[in-house]
Write an enzyme that holds these catalytic residues in place. Structure first.
Site, mmCIF file in Angstrom:
data_model
loop_
_atom_site.group_PDB
_atom_site.id
_atom_site.type_symbol
_atom_site.label_atom_id
_atom_site.label_comp_id
_atom_site.label_asym_id
_atom_site.label_seq_id
_atom_site.Cartn_x
_atom_site.Cartn_y
_atom_site.Cartn_z
ATOM 1 N N THR A 1 -5.420 5.739 -21.362
ATOM 2 C CA THR A 1 -5.203 4.418 -20.791
ATOM 3 C C THR A 1 -3.808 3.974 -21.213
ATOM 4 O OG1 THR A 1 -6.387 3.541 -22.698
ATOM 5 C CG2 THR A 1 -7.592 3.643 -20.626
ATOM 6 N N ARG B 1 -3.423 -2.785 -18.064
ATOM 7 C CA ARG B 1 -4.677 -2.054 -17.883
ATOM 8 C C ARG B 1 -4.440 -0.972 -16.838
ATOM 9 N NH1 ARG B 1 -8.968 -5.093 -20.308
ATOM 10 N NH2 ARG B 1 -10.369 -3.530 -19.485
ATOM 11 N N TYR C 1 0.862 -1.196 0.000
ATOM 12 C CA TYR C 1 0.000 0.000 0.000
ATOM 13 C C TYR C 1 0.883 1.226 0.000
ATOM 14 C CZ TYR C 1 -4.955 -1.043 0.353
ATOM 15 O OH TYR C 1 -6.258 -1.381 0.048
ATOM 16 N N LYS D 1 -4.421 -0.623 -24.668
ATOM 17 C CA LYS D 1 -4.767 -0.261 -26.048
ATOM 18 C C LYS D 1 -3.500 -0.149 -26.920
ATOM 19 C CE LYS D 1 -9.173 1.879 -24.802
ATOM 20 N NZ LYS D 1 -9.200 2.423 -23.451
ATOM 21 N N GLU E 1 -0.452 4.941 -0.295
ATOM 22 C CA GLU E 1 -1.206 6.193 -0.461
ATOM 23 C C GLU E 1 -0.270 7.389 -0.443
ATOM 24 O OE1 GLU E 1 -2.315 3.664 1.265
ATOM 25 O OE2 GLU E 1 -4.519 3.624 1.339
ATOM 26 N N ASP F 1 -8.632 13.178 -24.536
ATOM 27 C CA ASP F 1 -8.591 11.777 -24.089
ATOM 28 C C ASP F 1 -8.026 10.963 -25.252
ATOM 29 O OD1 ASP F 1 -9.082 9.134 -23.525
ATOM 30 O OD2 ASP F 1 -11.138 9.442 -22.826
HETATM 31 N N1 DSN Z 1 -13.704 -0.162 -23.596
HETATM 32 C C1 DSN Z 1 -12.928 0.843 -24.284
HETATM 33 C C2 DSN Z 1 -13.040 0.696 -25.745
HETATM 34 O O1 DSN Z 1 -13.261 -0.416 -26.181
HETATM 35 O O2 DSN Z 1 -12.925 1.656 -26.480
HETATM 36 C C3 DSN Z 1 -13.232 2.200 -23.861
HETATM 37 O O3 DSN Z 1 -13.431 2.270 -22.489
#
Ligand code: DSN
Length: 436
Positions: A226, A235, A54, A229, A56, A200
């Site tokens: 994120t 993640r 942990y 991707k 914080e 974003d």
């Molecule tokens: N789930 C993501 C996507 O597939 O674009 C976005 O949160």
């Protein structure tokens, strides 16, 4: 390579699901544009002893003891993210993309404040103002949309909307829009109406750092992404921002905090507790990988593959939203096939053929988000496997056969054979298995 002997011995039931998921990923073609395959180094960092800790607070300012080494790994992640994106400040603690966006709202807006975001059905994200999401429920969202004819964002219309509505924040970014985003134009509008600009870039972060899409970093006040991707990490998410709050006197006159302090305190203690240090370690590893020169080749190949897949599909008489792509994403419009509202059944037929896609709305969707008329595809994952333009042709043929047959199960079986042949040539994690 033997892995996970302990899991296999202590919990064969869960081990079995893992093994079957590995097989599914290995044998199938992954076209969901938000998914990817991380490196083994990233996988090992997530499954590490950092999950036991942990911490914080922020490096050198923690609330618990024993954080000297966690501080080191968080500082590595911060330094690498700054080098990778060229940003002034970064917070690497957000648990994922939605909490990251939530932190930005919490930092910059008061409840009921007005903002404008990209409509969900035409390519935005839930957190950009959908009425079922915190962003649409707690704040006053006015959505902008694509031009109905071209299906492309019209910056002059967005400017007019901003001048009319005078929002406190403007969100740029996409989850299902296959074209380049003009971040500079968004920033100019935001400055004209004294609004913050949140970019974003969750879908395109890998392209941005790989010089395959323009960067919002010189422009936007705040940028969320994120880390999975196209960036190919674990993640999770990060928030980047400028240090100074250019709208301090107008929007936060009583605050002693600059922009980076507003963001940091919104993440912790505003919204989150202890950061997930195992994920922070994996983010650091992924940023290190993305800093290597070969990542630029990867990012450029993602776009080449998407363009090639788009061209192949169009030559097979499949209609695409905007008639092509500039990024990693291709959106099929099923309406000309007589499949309005039938994205779900076609997604299922493609699952049976070993091709994973997701049903998606098309701009000005005539059906509903649960029964949409499109399919969303993307190339980050198949590009990680080493596939190039010639493989896109095989995949496009499989997609077109299933779509043109309107999801005939017999055709799915035939297509699956060609997909298995293809995926065998591109092993995913060579030698990886779960052995007793
Ligand atoms: N789930 C993501 C996507 O597939 O674009 C976005 O949160």
């Amino acid at each position: 390579m033997k892995i996970m002997n302990d899991l296999s011995n202590s919990d064969p039931e869960v081990a079995d699901t893992l093994l079957r998921e590995l097989k599914r990923q290995e044998e199938g073609i992954e076209l969901i544009p938000s998914e990817n395959y991380t490196s083994r180094a990233v996988l090992q960092s997530i499954g590490s002893v950092f999950t036991n800790k942990y911490s914080e607070g922020y490096p050198k300012k923690r609330y618990y003891g024993g954080n000297e080494i966690v501080d080191e790994v968080e500082i590595i992640a911060i330094d690498r993210a700054k080098e990778l994106f060229g940003c002034e400040h970064v917070n690497v603690q957000p648990y994922s993309g939605s909490p990251a966006n939530q932190a930005v709202f919490f930092a910059l807006l008061n409840l009921k404040d007005k903002f404008i975001g990209f409509s969900l059905t035409s390519g935005g994200h839930l957190t950009h103002g959908s009425h079922v999401n915190f962003s649409g429920k707690n704040y006053a969202c006015v959505s902008y949309d694509v031009n109905k004819e071209t299906e492309i964002l019209d910056m002059e219309n967005i400017r007019k909307l901003a001048l009319e509505e005078k929002p406190k924040m403007i969100i740029s970014g996409l989850t299902a829009y296959p074209r380049e985003i003009d971040f500079k134009a968004f920033q100019e509008i935001a400055e004209e109406v004294n609004a913050y600009h949140l970019a974003d870039i969750s879908h395109i972060a890998g392209l941005v750092v790989g010089d395959a899409h323009s960067s919002p970093v010189p422009h936007a006040d705040v940028i969320t992404t994120t880390t999975h991707k196209s960036l190919r990490g674990p993640r999770g998410a990060i928030i980047m921002c400028k240090i100074e709050d250019r709208l301090h006197d107008l929007h936060h006159p009583n605050s002693k905090k600059n922009l980076s302090q507003l963001i940091d305190s919104a993440v912790f203690p505003g919204l989150q507790g202890g950061p997930h240090d195992h994920t922070t370690a994996a983010k650091a590893v992924a940023f290190g990988e993305a800093l290597k020169p070969e990542f630029k080749d990867y990012a450029k190949q993602i776009v080449k593959n998407a363009k090639s897949l788009a061209d192949d599909l169009m030559s097979l008489d499949i209609k695409l939203v905007t008639n092509g792509t500039d990024n990693h994403l291709v959106l099929i419009d099923l309406r000309p096939e007589g499949l309005t509202g039938k994205g779900g059944p076609i997604q299922n037929a493609l699952d049976d053929a070993g091709i994973t896609v997701n049903k998606n709305t098309v701009p000005y969707e005539p059906s509903s988000p649960f029964h949409p008329s499109g399919l969303r595809l993307g190339t980050p994952a198949i590009t990680t496997r080493g596939m190039k333009e010639s493989e896109m042709t095989v995949i496009a043929e499989g997609l077109a056969k299933v779509i043109k047959s309107k999801g005939d199960p017999e055709l799915s079986v035939t297509v699956k054979e060609s997909i298995l042949e293809l995926t065998k040539q591109f092993p995913l994690y060579p030698g990886l298995s779960i052995l007793k």
